[in-house]
Motif scaffolding. Structure first.
Motif, short mmCIF file in Angstrom:
data_model
loop_
_atom_site.label_atom_id
_atom_site.label_comp_id
_atom_site.label_asym_id
_atom_site.label_seq_id
_atom_site.Cartn_x
_atom_site.Cartn_y
_atom_site.Cartn_z
N PRO A 96 72.63 20.01 50.58
CA PRO A 96 71.45 20.41 51.37
C PRO A 96 70.91 19.26 52.23
CG PRO A 96 71.24 21.17 49.10
CD PRO A 96 72.42 20.24 49.13
N VAL A 97 71.01 18.03 51.74
CA VAL A 97 70.54 16.88 52.53
C VAL A 97 71.34 16.79 53.82
CG1 VAL A 97 70.25 14.38 52.54
CG2 VAL A 97 69.86 15.67 50.42
N HIS A 98 72.65 16.94 53.72
CA HIS A 98 73.49 16.93 54.92
C HIS A 98 73.20 18.13 55.81
CE1 HIS A 98 77.03 16.90 57.51
NE2 HIS A 98 77.16 18.17 57.20
N ALA A 99 73.01 19.29 55.22
CA ALA A 99 72.99 20.55 55.98
C ALA A 99 71.80 20.70 56.91
CB ALA A 99 73.05 21.74 55.01
N VAL A 100 70.78 19.87 56.79
CA VAL A 100 69.67 19.99 57.73
C VAL A 100 70.15 19.78 59.16
CG1 VAL A 100 67.93 19.29 56.03
CG2 VAL A 100 68.98 17.55 57.50
N THR A 101 71.26 19.07 59.35
CA THR A 101 71.77 18.82 60.69
C THR A 101 72.24 20.10 61.37
OG1 THR A 101 73.23 17.37 61.98
CG2 THR A 101 74.17 18.38 60.02
N TYR A 102 72.51 21.15 60.60
CA TYR A 102 72.95 22.43 61.17
C TYR A 102 71.81 23.41 61.39
CZ TYR A 102 77.31 20.58 59.27
OH TYR A 102 78.36 19.78 58.95
#
Length: 286
Positions: A20-26
């Protein structure tokens, strides 16, 4: 439970906390705005430029292979044209800027010492990856670390998720599942077709994939998953977890648990901007 099973279970549990930390970029508007600010207008321009930028100004072929699930003509339409809009270095700055701004908005109530400790532990886990055979994991691991805690946190999460993704693709290839077959299986089991149609496979390609899966006994003639298919894909998931376990063995049980506790409120905040049923298939946190 064997030690190997426990390691795989830990790897999957930690994935639910750093993905989820990574996915904010999408999914966060600030991430989209950062791409638009450097000329990458339209969701897919930002996606392909940002995710491919660690590879340099590459053409479509390596990205078709590394991203796996997109129809080749969709990737070819985006690359290398996006590099005329923003060089890889600009795309990298934009993706990090947007992700940090998104996380800052989502975690403003957390003290800086919480974010700093989480970043340090997640970086320690990322230091434990094996990059051989992991193209996207290796390319992200080679990037310089950010100067501030949220930048460091996001980059470490991104390195770990791309490392895990590389291993997942290896497991799919070993199981002789091509990209559209993999997506077709996900639709049959747990995902809405609407969430995957953006990969640009044709109706004929979807239909042919269903026929191939039925032919190998993974789907019934009506497109329902069989026990054989469920067992086959469970083996893929277990292989993915096992291939992602090394960083957590290196970090150790105590530090892994501490990192999980630190990531929990950050991941829960990030989940608020991730659409239900998103293509990344991320389960809810326990």
């Amino acid at each position: 439970m064997t030690a190997r099973d426990a390691a795989g279970r830990t790897a999957r549990l930690m994935w639910t906390h750093y993905e989820p930390v990574h996915a904010v970029t999408y999914f966060h508007p600030r991430a989209r705005a950062a791409y638009e600010a450097v000329g990458l207008r339209g969701y897919w321009r930002g996606y392909f430029a940002g995710r491919a930028a660690p590879l340099g100004p590459t053409g479509p072929a390596p990205v078709i292979a590394a991203f796996y699930s997109f129809a080749p003509h969709m990737v070819t339409r985006a690359l290398p044209a996006v590099w005329q809009l923003a060089a890889p270095e600009e795309a990298l700055r934009a993706r990090l800027t947007g992700a940090v701004q998104a996380l800052a908005e989502l975690t403003y109530e957390l003290p800086e010492r919480h974010l700093t400790e989480a970043a340090e532990l997640l970086e320690a886990a990322a230091d434990g990856i094996e990059v051989a055979g992991r193209v996207l994991g290796a390319a992200n691991a080679a990037l310089p670390r950010g100067e501030y805690p949220l930048a460091r946190l996001w980059q470490a999460a991104t390195t770990l998720r791309e490392h895990r993704g590389d291993g997942h693709i290896a497991a799919l290839v070993a199981a002789d599942l091509d990209p559209v077959e993999t997506l077709t299986w996900r639709v049959a089991v747990d995902m809405s077709p609407a969430n995957l149609l953006g990969r640009s496979w044709s109706e004929q390609e979807w239909a042919q994939a269903r026929e191939r899966l039925a032919g190998r006994g993974w789907l019934t003639a009506d497109g329902e998953p069989t026990d054989r298919g469920r067992a086959g894909f469970q083996a893929v998931e277990e292989a993915t977890d096992e291939a992602a376990a090394r960083p957590w063995r290196a970090l150790g049980a105590d530090r892994t648990q501490r990192l999980r506790d630190l990531l929990d409120p950050i991941a829960r905040a990030a989940h608020t901007v991730i659409p239900e049923g998103s293509p990344i298939g991320l389960p809810a946190l326990p």
